[in-house]
Design a protein around this motif. Structure first.
Motif, PDB file in Angstrom:
ATOM      1  N   ILE A 177      -4.228 -11.503   6.159  1.00 22.78           N
ATOM      2  CA  ILE A 177      -2.955 -10.543   5.288  1.00 22.78           C
ATOM      3  C   ILE A 177      -1.831 -11.346   5.114  1.00 22.78           C
ATOM      4  O   ILE A 177      -1.458 -11.201   4.772  1.00 22.78           O
ATOM      5  N   PHE A 178      -1.757 -12.251   5.931  1.00 23.32           N
ATOM      6  CA  PHE A 178      -0.084 -12.736   5.971  1.00 23.32           C
ATOM      7  C   PHE A 178      -0.592 -14.117   5.009  1.00 23.32           C
ATOM      8  O   PHE A 178       0.294 -13.897   3.970  1.00 23.32           O
ATOM      9  N   ILE A 179      -1.270 -14.360   4.963  1.00 23.98           N
ATOM     10  CA  ILE A 179      -1.748 -15.689   3.704  1.00 23.98           C
ATOM     11  C   ILE A 179      -1.359 -14.884   2.164  1.00 23.98           C
ATOM     12  O   ILE A 179      -0.887 -14.958   1.429  1.00 23.98           O
ATOM     13  N   ASP A 180      -2.564 -13.482   2.529  1.00 23.50           N
ATOM     14  CA  ASP A 180      -2.602 -12.814   0.653  1.00 23.50           C
ATOM     15  C   ASP A 180      -1.281 -12.052   0.775  1.00 23.50           C
ATOM     16  O   ASP A 180      -0.653 -11.906  -0.511  1.00 23.50           O
ATOM     17  N   ALA A 181      -0.266 -12.020   1.955  1.00 25.69           N
ATOM     18  CA  ALA A 181       1.396 -10.863   1.023  1.00 25.69           C
ATOM     19  C   ALA A 181       2.007 -12.162   0.915  1.00 25.69           C
ATOM     20  O   ALA A 181       2.840 -12.518   0.214  1.00 25.69           O
ATOM     21  N   VAL A 182       2.304 -13.177   1.303  1.00 24.57           N
ATOM     22  CA  VAL A 182       3.013 -13.575   1.840  1.00 24.57           C
ATOM     23  C   VAL A 182       2.187 -15.152   1.197  1.00 24.57           C
ATOM     24  O   VAL A 182       4.253 -16.403   0.859  1.00 24.57           O
ATOM     25  N   GLY A 183       1.669 -15.373   0.977  1.00 27.42           N
ATOM     26  CA  GLY A 183       1.374 -17.081   0.514  1.00 27.42           C
ATOM     27  C   GLY A 183       1.349 -18.087   1.586  1.00 27.42           C
ATOM     28  O   GLY A 183       0.590 -17.840   2.761  1.00 27.42           O
ATOM     29  N   SER A 184       0.044 -19.261   1.514  1.00 28.96           N
ATOM     30  CA  SER A 184       0.061 -20.031   2.453  1.00 28.96           C
ATOM     31  C   SER A 184       0.732 -20.595   3.399  1.00 28.96           C
ATOM     32  O   SER A 184       0.194 -19.994   4.343  1.00 28.96           O
ATOM     33  N   THR A 185       2.070 -20.966   3.056  1.00 25.95           N
ATOM     34  CA  THR A 185       2.760 -21.416   3.748  1.00 25.95           C
ATOM     35  C   THR A 185       3.300 -20.543   4.454  1.00 25.95           C
ATOM     36  O   THR A 185       3.875 -20.551   5.075  1.00 25.95           O
ATOM     37  N   GLY A 186       4.123 -19.470   4.182  1.00 25.85           N
ATOM     38  CA  GLY A 186       4.494 -18.231   4.549  1.00 25.85           C
ATOM     39  C   GLY A 186       3.879 -17.881   5.420  1.00 25.85           C
ATOM     40  O   GLY A 186       4.060 -17.468   6.471  1.00 25.85           O
ATOM     41  N   GLY A 187       2.584 -17.641   4.911  1.00 25.80           N
ATOM     42  CA  GLY A 187       1.714 -17.285   6.094  1.00 25.80           C
ATOM     43  C   GLY A 187       1.765 -17.536   7.432  1.00 25.80           C
ATOM     44  O   GLY A 187       1.380 -17.502   8.876  1.00 25.80           O
ATOM     45  N   LYS A 188       1.507 -19.133   6.954  1.00 26.24           N
ATOM     46  CA  LYS A 188       1.131 -19.893   8.306  1.00 26.24           C
ATOM     47  C   LYS A 188       2.169 -19.517   9.186  1.00 26.24           C
ATOM     48  O   LYS A 188       2.068 -19.792  10.563  1.00 26.24           O
ATOM     49  N   LEU A 189       2.827 -19.772   8.986  1.00 27.53           N
ATOM     50  CA  LEU A 189       4.632 -19.632   9.761  1.00 27.53           C
ATOM     51  C   LEU A 189       4.258 -18.604  10.688  1.00 27.53           C
ATOM     52  O   LEU A 189       4.925 -18.134  11.570  1.00 27.53           O
ATOM     53  N   ILE A 197       3.428  -0.779  11.623  1.00 26.63           N
ATOM     54  CA  ILE A 197       3.228   0.100  10.383  1.00 26.63           C
ATOM     55  C   ILE A 197       3.273  -1.339   9.348  1.00 26.63           C
ATOM     56  O   ILE A 197       3.307  -0.922   8.056  1.00 26.63           O
ATOM     57  N   GLY A 198       4.413  -2.137   9.357  1.00 27.06           N
ATOM     58  CA  GLY A 198       4.513  -3.323   8.487  1.00 27.06           C
ATOM     59  C   GLY A 198       3.438  -3.925   8.053  1.00 27.06           C
ATOM     60  O   GLY A 198       3.342  -4.137   6.433  1.00 27.06           O
ATOM     61  N   ILE A 199       2.065  -4.099   8.779  1.00 23.21           N
ATOM     62  CA  ILE A 199       1.627  -5.304   8.645  1.00 23.21           C
ATOM     63  C   ILE A 199       0.771  -4.120   7.348  1.00 23.21           C
ATOM     64  O   ILE A 199       0.289  -4.970   6.668  1.00 23.21           O
ATOM     65  N   THR A 200       0.723  -2.923   8.163  1.00 23.93           N
ATOM     66  CA  THR A 200      -0.540  -2.330   7.772  1.00 23.93           C
ATOM     67  C   THR A 200       0.159  -1.428   5.525  1.00 23.93           C
ATOM     68  O   THR A 200      -0.630  -1.920   4.680  1.00 23.93           O
ATOM     69  N   PHE A 201       1.551  -1.477   5.964  1.00 24.24           N
ATOM     70  CA  PHE A 201       2.321  -1.905   4.421  1.00 24.24           C
ATOM     71  C   PHE A 201       1.887  -2.928   3.830  1.00 24.24           C
ATOM     72  O   PHE A 201       1.313  -2.948   2.058  1.00 24.24           O
ATOM     73  N   ALA A 202       1.592  -4.216   4.234  1.00 27.22           N
ATOM     74  CA  ALA A 202       1.683  -5.656   3.614  1.00 27.22           C
ATOM     75  C   ALA A 202       0.106  -6.239   2.967  1.00 27.22           C
ATOM     76  O   ALA A 202      -0.422  -6.614   2.742  1.00 27.22           O
ATOM     77  N   ILE A 203      -0.833  -4.817   3.475  1.00 26.65           N
ATOM     78  CA  ILE A 203      -2.805  -5.014   3.110  1.00 26.65           C
ATOM     79  C   ILE A 203      -2.579  -5.025   1.503  1.00 26.65           C
ATOM     80  O   ILE A 203      -1.829  -3.972   0.802  1.00 26.65           O
ATOM     81  N   GLN A 204      -3.415  -6.074   1.451  1.00 28.15           N
ATOM     82  CA  GLN A 204      -3.724  -6.702  -0.363  1.00 28.15           C
ATOM     83  C   GLN A 204      -5.216  -6.514  -0.928  1.00 28.15           C
ATOM     84  O   GLN A 204      -4.969  -6.011  -1.747  1.00 28.15           O
ATOM     85  N   GLU A 264       0.632  -1.237   0.039  1.00 29.01           N
ATOM     86  CA  GLU A 264      -0.602  -0.331   0.158  1.00 29.01           C
ATOM     87  C   GLU A 264       0.872   0.750   0.088  1.00 29.01           C
ATOM     88  O   GLU A 264       2.067   1.447   0.406  1.00 29.01           O
ATOM     89  N   PRO A 265       0.777   1.989  -0.655  1.00 31.15           N
ATOM     90  CA  PRO A 265       1.181   3.398  -0.664  1.00 31.15           C
ATOM     91  C   PRO A 265       1.131   3.992   0.965  1.00 31.15           C
ATOM     92  O   PRO A 265       0.404   4.269   0.850  1.00 31.15           O
ATOM     93  N   ALA A 266       2.128   4.969   1.065  1.00 34.86           N
ATOM     94  CA  ALA A 266       2.873   6.074   2.315  1.00 34.86           C
ATOM     95  C   ALA A 266       1.317   6.535   2.637  1.00 34.86           C
ATOM     96  O   ALA A 266       0.401   6.830   4.080  1.00 34.86           O
ATOM     97  N   SER A 267      -0.115   6.798   1.510  1.00 33.13           N
ATOM     98  CA  SER A 267      -0.791   7.470   2.011  1.00 33.13           C
ATOM     99  C   SER A 267      -2.107   7.571   2.161  1.00 33.13           C
ATOM    100  O   SER A 267      -2.738   7.987   3.349  1.00 33.13           O
ATOM    101  N   PHE A 268      -2.185   5.679   2.548  1.00 34.71           N
ATOM    102  CA  PHE A 268      -2.928   5.450   2.479  1.00 34.71           C
ATOM    103  C   PHE A 268      -2.891   4.423   3.778  1.00 34.71           C
ATOM    104  O   PHE A 268      -3.321   4.705   5.192  1.00 34.71           O
ATOM    105  N   VAL A 269      -1.236   4.499   4.333  1.00 34.49           N
ATOM    106  CA  VAL A 269      -0.865   3.288   5.642  1.00 34.49           C
ATOM    107  C   VAL A 269      -0.966   5.104   6.355  1.00 34.49           C
ATOM    108  O   VAL A 269      -1.186   4.287   7.900  1.00 34.49           O
ATOM    109  N   PHE A 270      -0.818   5.716   6.043  1.00 33.95           N
ATOM    110  CA  PHE A 270      -0.565   7.049   7.742  1.00 33.95           C
ATOM    111  C   PHE A 270      -1.798   7.644   7.433  1.00 33.95           C
ATOM    112  O   PHE A 270      -1.884   8.871   8.251  1.00 33.95           O
ATOM    113  N   GLY A 271      -3.156   8.201   6.744  1.00 37.65           N
ATOM    114  CA  GLY A 271      -3.756   8.868   6.295  1.00 37.65           C
ATOM    115  C   GLY A 271      -5.096   8.465   5.630  1.00 37.65           C
ATOM    116  O   GLY A 271      -5.695   9.465   6.314  1.00 37.65           O
ATOM    117  N   HIS A 272      -5.369   6.735   5.634  1.00 40.70           N
ATOM    118  CA  HIS A 272      -6.699   6.179   5.559  1.00 40.70           C
ATOM    119  C   HIS A 272      -7.461   6.223   6.432  1.00 40.70           C
ATOM    120  O   HIS A 272      -7.116   5.423   7.298  1.00 40.70           O
TER     121      HIS A 272
END
Length: 517
Positions: free
Chosen positions: A312-324, A288-295, A215-223
């Motif tokens: 958010i984890f699953i959508d951002a890094v895939g099923s296996t990575g999200g579960k870890l 901040i890190g989680i909010t930037f990663a929203i898909q 997500e853009p910084a404008s979204f993370v810090f202002g949406h």
């Protein structure tokens, strides 16, 4: 009539061969019943673990997505963190003067020479309510995350009934650890610090590197997002502060563990302050890190697992990575709940030591093998389970439990601060003190707690129905009514605040008896 000032026992209330910590405890009127083996780092670790940014930030993240969204999540954190730091500084100064397991309710008694018993009584009951509620909030949140993982694996659907079942099992685990694995608990508290710090680093790094888009910084810090049904953006933004304020709870654990900590008059206050500071910085980085990663904002907020960070984890890094990443969060939450039960049991032990809980003789009993309050452990776990049960029929139950924990704990936090301000120059500070900053810091702390106490009793969803009703005011009124009724009908005639356990010889006899078992 207030209880006698224990410091009047000095210097005779010390036993031969006592350490300075034990001497000070004797001056305050108590025997060294608990094993004093905890280092300053371990004391900090307990509070840092209970604050648990990987618990509070993540378990209420989905709520925050609808009550203000990214703008309130990201900017609410430093605002609340700085206000919390002022509350913590005011508490730390008093902790240095009175390093006892009773903590807040003991301080209230000694800071009010003429009305000590009544202030002590209500501070203790609010602290008890808040401690039980925060244990419920932590372990219920862990149960939600565990159920989400099981659902993603296709093993156990994410229903409220299943979550409550897992919640009960998690409480049983934490009760058993605090009963049979006391040394393991001490070790895990230290491990927990590094798990949290490294866990934040891993989660933020993975979410920063792996996703193909951010997500853009404008979204993370202002949406700004409002799904509550309320029309006022200011009201909704204020409700969104609950995410941060709930996370910043439980640091009074450093005070409750002082009878088990070496150089307690210094390390207890430091544990309170450092746990808040480290959490403030690391928690902000995590949010901040989680909010930037929203898909997919709407999809992740309304996920079928009811755990937005998991999606958010699953959508951002895939099923296996999200579960870890989800496993890292679950581990931190389990550490957090374990430490919360530990601290809660110490408060129960101290409050019942002075006869203030029904069945005090039972809850104050010390396990001679472990020198820990085993019965208090199970009261903490059982009370937490009762508070979490309304989740079976109330859709805002988790928000209510977190609100109860904030209200109960912060009222208990601020009563001693208010009394210390009222006492003025008559207050005798310990080796850790604020000096000329004591009054302005304490004043701001009191005002902030009044604001959040009112705020978190207000309705969180519109329209207000049986299923969406915020029952935090009901729980607070039930406890206040019970404690107030008991005080008026009976306790005011016999409760004199923290009791002096005896003379120097009697305190030494208690310690010899424990040492011989």
């Amino acid at each position: 009539m207030s209880s006698p000032e224990p410091s009047a026992l000095a210097p005779d209330a010390t036993a031969p061969g006592s350490t300075s910590d034990e001497q000070r405890l004797h001056e305050l009127g108590y025997a060294q019943e608990l094993a004093r083996t905890m280092s300053g780092f371990s004391n900090f670790a307990v509070s840092f673990t209970i604050i648990s940014i990987l618990s509070g930030c993540l378990t209420l993240y989905g709520t925050g997505m609808g009550t203000g969204g990214p703008a309130v999540i990201v900017w609410g954190w430093p605002v609340v963190g700085l206000m919390t730091l002022l509350v913590g500084l005011a508490m730390a100064e008093v902790c240095s003067s009175y390093p006892t397991a009773g903590g807040l309710y003991y301080w209230a008694a000694k800071l009010s020479p003429h009305s000590g018993p009544v202030f002590s009584w209500f501070t203790g009951w609010f602290n008890f309510l808040g401690q039980v509620a925060v244990t419920a909030g932590i372990d219920f949140g862990a149960a939600q995350f565990i159920n989400a993982l099981l659902d993603l694996q296709g093993w156990f659907s994410a229903t409220q009934g299943h979550t409550v079942l897992i919640f009960g099992l998690v409480l049983l685990l934490h009760g058993a650890l605090n009963t049979f694995g006391v040394r393991l608990v001490a070790l895990l508290n230290n491990v927990s610090v590094w798990w949290h710090v490294l866990g934040v680093v891993v989660i933020v790094a993975v979410l920063g590197i792996v996703p193909s888009k951010h997500e853009p910084a404008s979204f993370v810090f202002g949406h700004f997002v409002n799904t509550t049904g309320w029309g006022s953006s200011l009201y909704v933004a204020a409700l969104g502060l609950l995410l941060a304020q709930y996370t910043f709870t439980g640091y009074d654990a450093s005070a409750h563990m002082t009878e088990e900590t070496r150089d307690a008059a210094r390390t207890g206050p430091r544990g309170i302050i450092i746990s808040i500071l480290v959490s403030l910085v690391a928690g902000w980085v995590l949010l901040i890190g989680i909010t930037f990663a929203i898909q997919d904002y709407n999809g992740e907020m309304n996920t079928a697992t009811h755990v937005a960070p998991a999606q958010i984890f699953i959508d951002a890094v895939g099923s296996t990575g999200g579960k870890l990443l989800l496993l890292i969060a679950i581990g931190a939450q389990l550490f957090c709940g374990m430490s919360s039960v530990t601290a809660n049991s110490r408060m129960i032990y101290a409050f019942s030591r002075d006869g203030a809980l029904p069945g005090s003789a039972l809850w104050h009993r010390i396990n001679p093998r472990t020198r820990t309050p085993t019965n208090g452990v199970w009261l903490a776990a059982g009370g937490a389970f009762v508070l979490g049960l309304p989740a079976l029929w109330n859709t805002t139950a988790y928000t209510a439990v977190t609100s109860i924990s904030v209200i109960g704990l912060y009222i208990a936090y601020v009563i001693p601060t208010f009394l210390r301000l009222r006492l003025g120059s008559a207050f005798r500070p310990g080796p850790w003190q604020l000096g000329r900053w004591s009054r302005p810091v304490g004043t701001v702390a009191v005002v902030w707690v009044v604001i959040i106490t009112v705020l978190f009793m207000l309705p969180t969803a519109s329209p207000v129905t049986r299923n969406s009703f915020n029952y935090a005011p009901i729980a607070v009124l039930v406890v206040l009514g019970f404690a107030g009724g008991w005080w008026l009908l009976s306790a005011r005639k016999w409760f004199v605040g923290p009791k002096v356990q005896g003379t120097a010889e009697e305190l030494a006899a208690v310690e010899r008896e424990l040492g011989s078992t």
